[in-house]
Design a protein around this motif. Structure first.
Motif, short mmCIF file in Angstrom:
data_model
loop_
_atom_site.label_atom_id
_atom_site.label_comp_id
_atom_site.label_asym_id
_atom_site.label_seq_id
_atom_site.Cartn_x
_atom_site.Cartn_y
_atom_site.Cartn_z
N TYR A 244 32.31 46.00 37.64
CA TYR A 244 31.86 45.57 38.96
C TYR A 244 30.46 46.05 39.30
N LYS A 245 29.94 46.98 38.52
CA LYS A 245 28.52 47.33 38.67
C LYS A 245 27.65 46.13 38.32
N ASP A 246 28.13 45.32 37.36
CA ASP A 246 27.39 44.11 36.99
C ASP A 246 27.44 43.08 38.11
N LEU A 247 28.59 43.00 38.79
CA LEU A 247 28.70 42.08 39.92
C LEU A 247 27.78 42.53 41.06
N ALA A 248 27.69 43.85 41.26
CA ALA A 248 26.79 44.38 42.29
C ALA A 248 25.34 44.05 41.94
N ALA A 249 25.00 44.19 40.67
CA ALA A 249 23.63 43.88 40.24
C ALA A 249 23.33 42.40 40.45
N TRP A 250 24.35 41.54 40.18
CA TRP A 250 24.18 40.11 40.40
C TRP A 250 23.93 39.84 41.89
N GLU A 324 34.68 42.42 47.26
CA GLU A 324 35.13 42.59 45.88
C GLU A 324 34.38 43.75 45.22
N ILE A 325 33.10 43.85 45.48
CA ILE A 325 32.30 44.93 44.90
C ILE A 325 32.71 46.28 45.47
N GLU A 326 32.70 46.39 46.78
CA GLU A 326 33.01 47.67 47.42
C GLU A 326 34.48 48.04 47.26
N GLY A 327 35.34 47.02 47.19
CA GLY A 327 36.76 47.28 47.02
C GLY A 327 37.09 47.88 45.67
N HIS A 328 36.16 47.78 44.73
CA HIS A 328 36.35 48.38 43.40
C HIS A 328 35.49 49.63 43.24
N GLY A 329 35.13 50.22 44.38
CA GLY A 329 34.47 51.52 44.36
C GLY A 329 33.03 51.52 43.94
#
Length: 346
Positions: A244-250, A324-329
């Motif tokens: 999910y770090k990749d989703l945050a970067a996206w 989704e990003i924050e919900g996965h920490g």
């Protein structure tokens, strides 16, 4: 009087032994590949050259009204057959070695046959091949829709039906064994086929107008798409844990696009809102697959005369992505001011 299968096979082998002993790896026949008693195919079908000189064995000729084509297939083409990149699948699966230069050549060919059968049992592999044939059929359809000539549309429709038939065979983990019959003969024997597929195929064959053919092609593609989608293999056991770090970067990378769309909506500029919404929809489709997210319909809310619905939908989707990003920490790398950014990154 037509020559016997044995006579033609013996002739071909003699040609190889006397003129191309070091140049021909294999001579191949195909079981069942003949029209009644015409001797074609079962005597020989193709040969595998060992080098460039071996290609000189190739001949086409007619005996008593029966045409014969002794032609080369390179090792690369044999490999393509094993990988289902060549639709002449039975040319490998049902092949019989009539002559081999040595045991090594024979072993290499048999290994490709084994590889083909292994691929046939691989659901993921065959599903991808089915998708490829569907894509080809749809490409033909897109071109065919701009044709007005009956013979061109008829030809396009025929190939659409053929490629879709191969796609259906892939889903059934099989292939067409008889190239002389209409595909519907073997399709009727398959375990699963799309709804009304054979009916549409038969109607394509019988259709007499451009309009009718185009309509039938739409129907046969539509039912095939649904069928293939329903047979998408489950990959639960192979599913990779999303990063999910990749989703945050996206999200960080795309944040300017979200902001631009909001501005375009507020200024009622549909000419700028649409290109950004189009790009964002494409990106959303990609991350949906990569991260297992829910369906994200953005463009369905686009109305050039009233962009308020688009803005509302963009807000909903942005909240969903952030949750989704924050919900996965994972913390989104954002700052209220440039000073905050510089303070942390200097």
């Amino acid at each position: 009087m037509k020559p016997t299968q044995k006579e033609l096979t013996d002739w071909a082998i003699t040609q190889i032994q006397e003129k191309y002993k070091d140049d021909i790896a294999l001579l191949i026949g195909i079981s069942g590949h003949s029209l009644e008693n015409d001797c074609h195919g079962e005597c020989f079908d193709y040969f595998v050259p060992a080098n460039e000189n071996g290609n000189k064995l190739a001949q086409t000729f007619i005996i008593d009204g029966v045409g014969h084509d002794l032609y080369p297939r390179s090792w690369k083409r044999i490999e393509n057959m094993a990988e289902f990149n060549d639709d002449f699948t039975n040319g490998l699966a049902d092949a019989k070695i009539l002559y081999s230069r040595n045991e090594e050549d024979k072993k290499r060919f048999v290994e490709f046959q084994i590889k083909l059968m292994a691929n046939l049992k691989n659901k993921d592999f065959m599903f991808k091949k089915a998708l490829g044939k569907l894509d080809t059929a749809m490409d033909i359809y897109r071109t065919m829709m701009f044709e007005d000539s009956l013979y061109k549309v008829k030809m396009g429709a025929g190939f659409i039906a053929r490629y879709l038939s191969i796609a259906v065979a892939c889903i059934n983990e099989t292939f067409f064994k008889q190239r002389l019959d209409l595909e519907t003969v073997e399709l009727s024997q398959m375990e699963e086929i799309p709804d009304d597929f054979i009916t549409y195929f038969e109607e394509i064959v019988k259709a007499k107008s451009v309009e009718e053919l185009k309509k039938l092609c739409y129907e046969i593609i539509s039912t095939s798409r649904k069928f293939i989608a329903e047979h998408k293999p489950s990959k639960v056991e192979e599913l990779k844990t999303p990063i999910y770090k990749d989703l945050a970067a996206w999200y960080e990378e795309m944040s300017l696009t979200w902001r631009r769309i909001y501005n375009h909506c507020d200024t009622h500029n549909y000419q700028r809102a649409f290109p950004d919404a189009l790009n964002l929809q494409h990106e959303l489709n990609i991350i949906k697959e990569e991260f297992g997210l829910q369906e994200m319909d953005l463009l369905g809310s686009f109305d050039a005369t009233n962009l308020s619905g688009l803005k509302q939908r963009v807000q909903e989707l942005e909240r969903y992505i952030v949750s989704e990003i924050e919900g996965h920490g994972v913390a989104i790398n954002k700052y209220d001011t440039l000073e905050q950014f510089l303070a942390k990154n200097s």
